[in-house]
Design an enzyme around this catalytic site. Structure first.
Site, PDB file in Angstrom:
ATOM      1  N   CYS A   2      -7.705   3.973  -9.893  1.00  0.00           N
ATOM      2  CA  CYS A   2      -8.936   4.670 -10.250  1.00  0.00           C
ATOM      3  C   CYS A   2     -10.152   3.776 -10.051  1.00  0.00           C
ATOM      4  CB  CYS A   2      -8.892   5.077 -11.710  1.00  0.00           C
ATOM      5  SG  CYS A   2      -7.402   5.909 -12.203  1.00  0.00           S
ATOM      6  N   ARG A  27      -9.221   1.745  -2.903  1.00  0.00           N
ATOM      7  CA  ARG A  27      -8.295   1.446  -3.998  1.00  0.00           C
ATOM      8  C   ARG A  27      -7.222   2.512  -4.131  1.00  0.00           C
ATOM      9  NH1 ARG A  27     -10.886  -1.971  -8.152  1.00  0.00           N
ATOM     10  NH2 ARG A  27      -9.562  -0.974  -9.660  1.00  0.00           N
ATOM     11  N   TRP A  75      -6.552   8.164  -9.827  1.00  0.00           N
ATOM     12  CA  TRP A  75      -5.210   8.076  -9.241  1.00  0.00           C
ATOM     13  C   TRP A  75      -4.265   8.582 -10.316  1.00  0.00           C
ATOM     14  CZ3 TRP A  75      -0.590   5.257  -9.943  1.00  0.00           C
ATOM     15  CH2 TRP A  75       0.270   5.217  -8.839  1.00  0.00           C
ATOM     16  N   ASN A 101     -10.071   4.360 -16.574  1.00  0.00           N
ATOM     17  CA  ASN A 101      -9.030   3.761 -15.727  1.00  0.00           C
ATOM     18  C   ASN A 101      -7.989   3.178 -16.660  1.00  0.00           C
ATOM     19  OD1 ASN A 101     -10.738   4.250 -13.647  1.00  0.00           O
ATOM     20  ND2 ASN A 101     -11.058   2.112 -13.051  1.00  0.00           N
ATOM     21  N   GLY A 102      -6.713   3.324 -16.315  1.00  0.00           N
ATOM     22  CA  GLY A 102      -5.661   2.751 -17.154  1.00  0.00           C
ATOM     23  C   GLY A 102      -4.834   3.840 -17.802  1.00  0.00           C
ATOM     24  N   GLU A 488       8.680  -8.448   4.261  1.00  0.00           N
ATOM     25  CA  GLU A 488       7.291  -7.997   4.384  1.00  0.00           C
ATOM     26  C   GLU A 488       7.146  -7.032   5.570  1.00  0.00           C
ATOM     27  OE1 GLU A 488       4.698  -7.741   2.885  1.00  0.00           O
ATOM     28  OE2 GLU A 488       3.007  -7.738   4.256  1.00  0.00           O
ATOM     29  N   LYS A 492       5.666  -3.307   5.253  1.00  0.00           N
ATOM     30  CA  LYS A 492       4.495  -2.847   6.018  1.00  0.00           C
ATOM     31  C   LYS A 492       4.829  -1.556   6.748  1.00  0.00           C
ATOM     32  CE  LYS A 492       1.746  -4.434   4.755  1.00  0.00           C
ATOM     33  NZ  LYS A 492       1.709  -5.525   3.799  1.00  0.00           N
ATOM     34  N   GLU A 495       5.297   1.459   4.258  1.00  0.00           N
ATOM     35  CA  GLU A 495       4.154   1.928   3.461  1.00  0.00           C
ATOM     36  C   GLU A 495       3.107   2.666   4.291  1.00  0.00           C
ATOM     37  OE1 GLU A 495       1.829  -1.061   1.357  1.00  0.00           O
ATOM     38  OE2 GLU A 495       2.212  -2.498   2.937  1.00  0.00           O
ATOM     39  N   HIS A 511      28.333  -7.920   4.560  1.00  0.00           N
ATOM     40  CA  HIS A 511      28.838  -7.564   3.229  1.00  0.00           C
ATOM     41  C   HIS A 511      28.461  -6.132   2.861  1.00  0.00           C
ATOM     42  CE1 HIS A 511      30.098 -11.686   2.725  1.00  0.00           C
ATOM     43  NE2 HIS A 511      28.927 -12.042   3.219  1.00  0.00           N
ATOM     44  N   LYS A 612      -4.673   0.393  -3.859  1.00  0.00           N
ATOM     45  CA  LYS A 612      -4.911  -0.996  -3.493  1.00  0.00           C
ATOM     46  C   LYS A 612      -4.660  -1.923  -4.669  1.00  0.00           C
ATOM     47  CE  LYS A 612      -6.189  -4.397  -0.889  1.00  0.00           C
ATOM     48  NZ  LYS A 612      -5.135  -4.860   0.042  1.00  0.00           N
TER      49      LYS A 612
HETATM   50  C1  F6R Z   1       1.495  -4.011   0.210  1.00  0.00           C
HETATM   51  C2  F6R Z   1       0.593  -4.310  -0.880  1.00  0.00           C
HETATM   52  C3  F6R Z   1       1.138  -4.342  -2.267  1.00  0.00           C
HETATM   53  C4  F6R Z   1       0.483  -5.490  -3.041  1.00  0.00           C
HETATM   54  C5  F6R Z   1       0.937  -5.458  -4.510  1.00  0.00           C
HETATM   55  C6  F6R Z   1       0.362  -6.619  -5.300  1.00  0.00           C
HETATM   56  O1  F6R Z   1       0.832  -4.046   1.426  1.00  0.00           O
HETATM   57  O2  F6R Z   1      -0.569  -4.504  -0.679  1.00  0.00           O
HETATM   58  O3  F6R Z   1       2.535  -4.480  -2.265  1.00  0.00           O
HETATM   59  O4  F6R Z   1       0.831  -6.703  -2.448  1.00  0.00           O
HETATM   60  O5  F6R Z   1       0.526  -4.257  -5.101  1.00  0.00           O
HETATM   61  O6  F6R Z   1      -1.023  -6.624  -5.273  1.00  0.00           O
HETATM   62  P1  F6R Z   1      -1.843  -7.923  -5.654  1.00  0.00           P
HETATM   63  O7  F6R Z   1      -1.531  -8.965  -4.648  1.00  0.00           O
HETATM   64  O8  F6R Z   1      -3.281  -7.504  -5.647  1.00  0.00           O
HETATM   65  O9  F6R Z   1      -1.366  -8.328  -7.022  1.00  0.00           O
END
Ligand code: F6R
Length: 617
Positions: A2, A27, A75, A101-102, A488, A492, A495, A511, A612
């Site tokens: 949010c 975000r 959100w 927010n929260g 990773e 990527k 997502e 395994h 985000k």
């Molecule tokens: C994936 C991504 C998320 C963040 C995770 C932690 O591309 O961006 O997996 O890495 O939400 O976020 P931070 O680093 O801001 O704590």
């Protein structure tokens, strides 16, 4: 997650709010709304499910003005992203409007204290509007009413509240969710993220937990829950708006991928302080340290806590710290850390890694460690973020603002930072000479140029992405430094392209996971030069024999075996140190995921269901 933007004291308040909300779109959100104090007899609330465009379309049908207002992007957590669940929420008389927010964890309990109330949403937020209304109707001033209600709330919140009968005033408060306030030129602002405000001011104050700020055009006063005057955390924002714009790239993600040479150079820059070491050589230092630096020399165990992409950088961090500092390291998903009994004491260092410095689970893990008197080192990107403020010491990645939901430059700069943290801890423990550190750093300074070289393969990688864009199942495999990058790479891809992708240690395949391989599967094999290379070549042959197409990532000079056994190959320059090779290997996987998602026509910068900054548990 949010977003909040509030303003009081500008005739163009609505424009300021909408532009601010646009800046917070990155975000992640699924509905949006505004409340404007148009006149002394009513607050106007307009809110819509879906994207901000739905709200602006609705606003264009109404003529709304006013110099005080609050905007919100939601959100969804409690209730679907509908018009009625969007914020602001009001009490039944429309006197009090609230955005939040929260998560208010005890909202059902609070609703039960209002047996006659009818709620018009499914949210945990609406009850706050009812409770504040009850207080002001009982004669309390708005700030006192808010303080009273805050005492009854459990959970995490950044709240912004307007009262129809207190014109010109916005009252805000926060607990475990970020909120900043600022005053400039007779206007007061609040926002959940500085990106919404830098167009207007760069000098801001972050509120601390359980602080309440009263905003009027004349200024801002901050108090604690008892009404005692306190200070927020004042800081200056030094990145500029341009850094947060697309600058000609089609998507923020692509721009941020291409910013990596500069970002990594910024992470590595100015890390040595001249000649204070016993051998007269320069010494590495942290950006901020609020404890005796000597403490780090007495550390005998390290936990690294993080979420998502940051967690994968932590896995490389473990290798670097164990290699250079010789300290045992455990990497742990932050959301699990406080629910078990990690053995922590003043000699256990907890490194909390977070691009945003606001991730709720990472914050909670860091707080848990601080409560047990374990020193906490924050590895963060956003200067002045909650994690950076609360930790004992901070190492900033200096990557600049990252806007795309999918993290790219924040990740590779975290990898670079972990090399430095490994060296720093080695230095503090007297395990590595200053001259050796200087030598390694000199070699690391070639990294940005090598990243440029990898980026030059963009067109070839886009071609591969188009070839594999319809693959239903992709398995990423790697060993040692290749494993976190495999993980990773899979994250990527899933997502932003929504394709099924998983990662495994290559040695684990036999395994179980190899059963998934069939004709049409793709295996992306991380096989950079190094001591596990030969084993990777064997794994490539095993999956190929079972029908998979293989895309290998190898290193210049050691590609003969890969050319022989993989269907496609991406070649990286030779890294100056094996522990630096993940930085180079991450880049083609970012580009691959990006181009697959573009080919499939997905929303690159704001993928579905994702936010985000994850400020709820
Ligand atoms: C994936 C991504 C998320 C963040 C995770 C932690 O591309 O961006 O997996 O890495 O939400 O976020 P931070 O680093 O801001 O704590």
């Amino acid at each position: 997650m949010c977003g909040i933007v509030g303003v009081t004291g500008r005739d163009d308040a609505l424009d300021v709010i909408l532009t601010g909300l646009q800046r917070l779109e990155y975000r992640g959100y699924d509905s949006a709304g505004v409340v404007m104090d148009e006149s002394s007899d009513r607050l106007r609330v307009v809110k819509r499910g879906g994207k901000l465009a739905n709200l602006t379309a609705a606003l264009s049908d109404e003529s709304i003005s006013g110099s005080v207002g609050i905007g919100h992007t939601r959100w969804a957590t409690h209730g679907a992203p509908t018009d009625s669940n969007a914020h602001p929420h009001t009490d039944p008389t429309g006197r009090i409007a609230v955005v939040h927010n929260g998560i208010i964890e005890n909202y059902e309990e609070l609703q039960a204290t209002l047996p006659d109330a009818t709620f018009s949403s499914e949210t945990d937020t609406e009850v706050v509007a009812h409770l504040v209304a009850r207080e002001v109707e009982g004669g309390a001033e708005l700030p006192d009413a808010v303080r009273t209600v805050l005492r009854s709330l459990d959970g995490a919140f950044a709240l912004c509240i307007q009262d129809r009968d207190t014109p010109g005033m916005i009252v805000v408060a926060k607990r475990e969710a970020p909120l900043i306030v600022a005053h400039a030129d007779g206007v007061s602002y609040c926002a959940s993220d500085v990106a919404a405000l830098i167009r207007h001011t760069r000098d801001v104050q972050a509120l601390m937990d359980d602080q309440v700020a009263v905003l009027t055009p004349d200024g801002i006063t901050i108090t604690d829950l008892n009404g005692v005057a306190v200070e927020g955390h004042a800081y200056h924002v030094d990145w500029d708006l341009d850094a947060a714009e697309k600058q000609g790239y089609e998507h923020f993600m692509l721009k941020e991928i291409h910013e990596q040479p500069t970002a990594i150079a910024d992470t590595l820059r100015d890390r040595l302080r001249p000649a204070t070491g016993p051998d007269g050589s320069p010494r590495l230092h942290l950006d901020e340290c609020r404890i005796d630096e000597g403490e780090f020399g007495r550390i005998d165990k390290v936990f690294i806590v993080a979420c998502g992409t940051s967690l994968y950088s932590a896995m490389v961090g473990k290798l670097a710290i164990e290699h250079w500092a010789g300290i045992p390291v455990e990497v742990e998903v932050a959301s699990e850390f406080r629910y078990r009994d990690p053995i922590l004491d003043p000699h256990t260092l907890v490194i909390a890694v977070s691009q945003s410095g606001e991730t709720s689970d990472t914050m909670a893990a860091a707080t848990h460690a601080l409560d047990q008197r374990a020193p906490v080192l924050a590895l963060v990107n956003v200067v002045g973020s909650t994690l950076a403020r609360e930790a004992d010491a901070v190492f900033y990645t200096h990557a600049g603002p990252e806007v795309a939901v999918a993290s790219t430059k924040a990740f590779t700069t975290q990898l670079a930072a972990f090399l430095l943290i490994g060296l720093y801890l080695g230095q503090q423990r007297g395990r590595i000479y200053g001259s050796e550190i200087t030598d390694i750093l000199n070699r690391l300074h070639h990294l940005p140029g090598q990243v440029e070289q990898v980026l030059e393969q963009d067109a070839a990688i886009a071609e591969l992405a188009r070839k594999y864009a319809s693959t239903h199942y992709t398995m990423f495999i790697g060993r040692h430094v290749g494993l976190p990058i495999a993980m990773e790479g899979a994250l990527k891809l899933k997502e932003i392209s929504y394709l099924h992708a998983e990662a495994f240690p290559a040695g684990e395949m036999k395994h179980g996971p190899i059963a998934l391989i069939e004709d049409g599967s793709l295996v992306v094999a991380l096989a950079p030069a190094g001591h596990t290379f030969a084993k990777m070549v064997s794994n490539i042959q095993e999956v190929r024999a079972r029908g998979a197409s293989v895309l290998a990532i190898g290193t210049d000079g050691s590609t003969a075996d890969l050319k022989a056994h993989a269907h496609d190959l991406i070649t990286l320059p030779e890294a100056s140190h094996e522990l630096a090779s993940p930085i180079l290997a991450a880049i083609p996987l970012q580009l691959f995921a990006y181009h697959v998602a573009v080919t499939r026509g997905e929303d690159i910068d704001q993928p579905r269901n994702l936010a985000k900054t994850v400020t709820v548990e």
